[in-house]
Design an enzyme around this catalytic site. Sequence first.
Site, PDB file in Angstrom:
ATOM      1  N   GLN A 281      20.583 -33.979  33.535  1.00  0.00           N
ATOM      2  CA  GLN A 281      19.741 -33.895  32.356  1.00  0.00           C
ATOM      3  C   GLN A 281      18.936 -35.171  32.202  1.00  0.00           C
ATOM      4  O   GLN A 281      19.153 -36.158  32.913  1.00  0.00           O
ATOM      5  CB  GLN A 281      20.620 -33.686  31.111  1.00  0.00           C
ATOM      6  CG  GLN A 281      21.609 -34.814  30.897  1.00  0.00           C
ATOM      7  CD  GLN A 281      22.793 -34.427  30.032  1.00  0.00           C
ATOM      8  OE1 GLN A 281      22.729 -33.488  29.254  1.00  0.00           O
ATOM      9  NE2 GLN A 281      23.880 -35.156  30.145  1.00  0.00           N
ATOM     10  N   HIS A 313      31.797 -36.696  14.186  1.00  0.00           N
ATOM     11  CA  HIS A 313      32.992 -36.998  14.977  1.00  0.00           C
ATOM     12  C   HIS A 313      34.263 -37.039  14.134  1.00  0.00           C
ATOM     13  O   HIS A 313      35.339 -36.663  14.620  1.00  0.00           O
ATOM     14  CB  HIS A 313      32.794 -38.304  15.743  1.00  0.00           C
ATOM     15  CG  HIS A 313      31.813 -38.172  16.868  1.00  0.00           C
ATOM     16  ND1 HIS A 313      30.503 -38.590  16.762  1.00  0.00           N
ATOM     17  CD2 HIS A 313      31.940 -37.609  18.105  1.00  0.00           C
ATOM     18  CE1 HIS A 313      29.872 -38.321  17.898  1.00  0.00           C
ATOM     19  NE2 HIS A 313      30.712 -37.729  18.717  1.00  0.00           N
ATOM     20  N   ASP A 335      29.928 -39.694  25.620  1.00  0.00           N
ATOM     21  CA  ASP A 335      29.470 -40.867  24.880  1.00  0.00           C
ATOM     22  C   ASP A 335      30.618 -41.735  24.385  1.00  0.00           C
ATOM     23  O   ASP A 335      30.406 -42.847  23.915  1.00  0.00           O
ATOM     24  CB  ASP A 335      28.585 -40.451  23.698  1.00  0.00           C
ATOM     25  CG  ASP A 335      29.231 -39.354  22.846  1.00  0.00           C
ATOM     26  OD1 ASP A 335      30.439 -39.426  22.570  1.00  0.00           O
ATOM     27  OD2 ASP A 335      28.512 -38.410  22.470  1.00  0.00           O
ATOM     28  N   GLU A 355      33.778 -34.885  31.480  1.00  0.00           N
ATOM     29  CA  GLU A 355      32.345 -34.954  31.218  1.00  0.00           C
ATOM     30  C   GLU A 355      31.577 -34.627  32.489  1.00  0.00           C
ATOM     31  O   GLU A 355      31.911 -35.119  33.569  1.00  0.00           O
ATOM     32  CB  GLU A 355      31.971 -36.342  30.709  1.00  0.00           C
ATOM     33  CG  GLU A 355      30.491 -36.670  30.718  1.00  0.00           C
ATOM     34  CD  GLU A 355      29.672 -35.776  29.794  1.00  0.00           C
ATOM     35  OE1 GLU A 355      28.601 -35.315  30.237  1.00  0.00           O
ATOM     36  OE2 GLU A 355      30.113 -35.538  28.645  1.00  0.00           O
ATOM     37  N   ASP A 389      32.573 -30.292  35.814  1.00  0.00           N
ATOM     38  CA  ASP A 389      32.298 -29.192  34.897  1.00  0.00           C
ATOM     39  C   ASP A 389      33.585 -28.792  34.180  1.00  0.00           C
ATOM     40  O   ASP A 389      34.638 -28.604  34.805  1.00  0.00           O
ATOM     41  CB  ASP A 389      31.740 -28.007  35.680  1.00  0.00           C
ATOM     42  CG  ASP A 389      31.596 -26.768  34.821  1.00  0.00           C
ATOM     43  OD1 ASP A 389      30.753 -26.776  33.917  1.00  0.00           O
ATOM     44  OD2 ASP A 389      32.347 -25.806  35.048  1.00  0.00           O
ATOM     45  N   ALA A 390      33.510 -28.652  32.860  1.00  0.00           N
ATOM     46  CA  ALA A 390      34.711 -28.389  32.061  1.00  0.00           C
ATOM     47  C   ALA A 390      35.363 -27.062  32.443  1.00  0.00           C
ATOM     48  O   ALA A 390      36.596 -26.964  32.484  1.00  0.00           O
ATOM     49  CB  ALA A 390      34.354 -28.395  30.573  1.00  0.00           C
ATOM     50  N   ASP A 408      33.887 -30.794  22.589  1.00  0.00           N
ATOM     51  CA  ASP A 408      32.726 -31.544  22.111  1.00  0.00           C
ATOM     52  C   ASP A 408      31.546 -31.240  23.041  1.00  0.00           C
ATOM     53  O   ASP A 408      31.086 -32.097  23.795  1.00  0.00           O
ATOM     54  CB  ASP A 408      33.058 -33.041  22.114  1.00  0.00           C
ATOM     55  CG  ASP A 408      31.937 -33.881  21.530  1.00  0.00           C
ATOM     56  OD1 ASP A 408      31.071 -33.324  20.840  1.00  0.00           O
ATOM     57  OD2 ASP A 408      31.928 -35.107  21.788  1.00  0.00           O
TER      58      ASP A 408
END
Length: 551
Positions: A281, A313, A335, A355, A389-390, A408
């Site tokens: 991205q 959060h 993040d 992530e 990848d989750a 998240d």
Amino acid sequence: MIEPHAPAPPGYPPPLSAPGGPGGPAQLPVRPGTGRVLVLAGAFVCAACGLVYELELVALASYLMGDSVTQASVVLSVMVFAMGIGSLAAKRLRGLAAAGFGAVEATLALVGGCSAMALYAVFAWTGDWGGMWASGPRCLLVAFSLATGLLIGAEVPLLMELIQRIRRQDAGGAVADLFAADYVGALVGGLAFPFLLLPFLGQLTGALITGAVNAIVGGALVLGLFRRDLTRRARWLLLLANALVLAILASAAVLVDDFERAARQAVYGEDVRVALQTGVQEVVFTGGTHGRPLDLFLDGRLRVSGRDELRYHEALVHPAMTGPHARVLILGGGDGLAAREVLRHPGVDRVDVVELDEEVVRLARTDPALSALNKHAFGDPRVRVTTQDAFGWLRGAPPASYDVVLSDLPDPGITASTKLYSQEFYGLSRRVLAPGGRLVVHAGPVASSPRVYWTVDATLRAAGFRTAPYCTGVRHAGFAVGPDRTLADRSRAPRGWGFFLAARTEPRPRLGPDSPRLYVLTDASLAAGERAARGTRIAGLPASTLVHPRY
């Protein structure tokens, strides 16, 4: 359908061709066999360029406007339709096949090569005008798709005429040879775009270089091989046209970095501090220095705002941490801000973060503003980060290994995220939860997208969870949350987050007695958020699955 070759009527010399040119075999500077190979090689290169233009429009439209399925469908359907119209229109140019093909390729090189910059410019400088121009970028996308398709469609009939001028053969054999070169070229272009052009040159420069290659090959084929079919005037016009196209593309390539910086500032403001295109991205940071709040944009969507990230959060993490929470899994959260909130709880032994984008994790560790905001969470020895990848990671995760799972992830309305909000995904999440474990899911804005929000609920329940809804608001105007990259009417931007707390037994969103001191979230605000979310309920919605996404 390609009609049999019909020579021009006697006494009818086309104005841009040499007298007697189209009526008989082409006068080539090389042997006919070599000329035929050169024409097929030109068809191969032009097909590769054409597919690059097509993929470029799809990629840029999906990036700028979101909803990749819709944008891809619009671009592909319009281009295929236009290719048919272009093929029919090219029948009128068969008597001028050499000149027509040269003009088509020069125009296609200019249109296709500059399409990405034009779309980006319109989006950056006029995308927030609203009113009658609210759909301006989408209209321009359709216009470029239509023009590119018309020009690509005109190539095949003209190339067929040129091949038949070199050496007459049966129509079936000529079509087979030409289509073989065309389809193999499309394969090469389709592979070159994601694996070479996009990662090494970027969207804008890649399109410009493709246009230059298109112009050079098209011009060289006509001026080098079929120059005797052209009048002196036609040769000079075609030469000047190609030189002009190459000059425009070269000038744009020289200025592309300055253009991109100016366009980025038009979209994000003057305070852009970090801007990079990862393999996943585009990541942009604004602010974060001299007391200015940090904003983190992922693919143009504001993902983190230093003004309001606490609201998100704290609501994401702390209701799920009521109960056993020694082992915590965070899906997304590169993040480090969700990990920061988890680590505030006593009794946390391990935090696993999964992530997809390793560059986001690197910036969370090294960028002074973001690492300060997440309180250097990734430096804590209890935190382990996996870049994967989750969905794929969950398939290999051991069962009953976590007390808390925090999802998240980007908004479910983003096409690339739909599999992460599917019944299959939640089934995998349920498998990794220990008895008594809790899952919390960020489910997008409630008030503006209630159907999407309650589809997440139906999907969780189909996976075997009991759920409790709740939401929290956004304080600062202009902080839009949701799937859209930008909104022309910012007054209608969604300004709130919706969540679901899910467990095998009926969950209850609340703060535990050993919860740390929070800055925004309270039991009262949590109860109010639960009442507000329940008030938007839409019953009877079907679950979303991998093969039938509902978002």
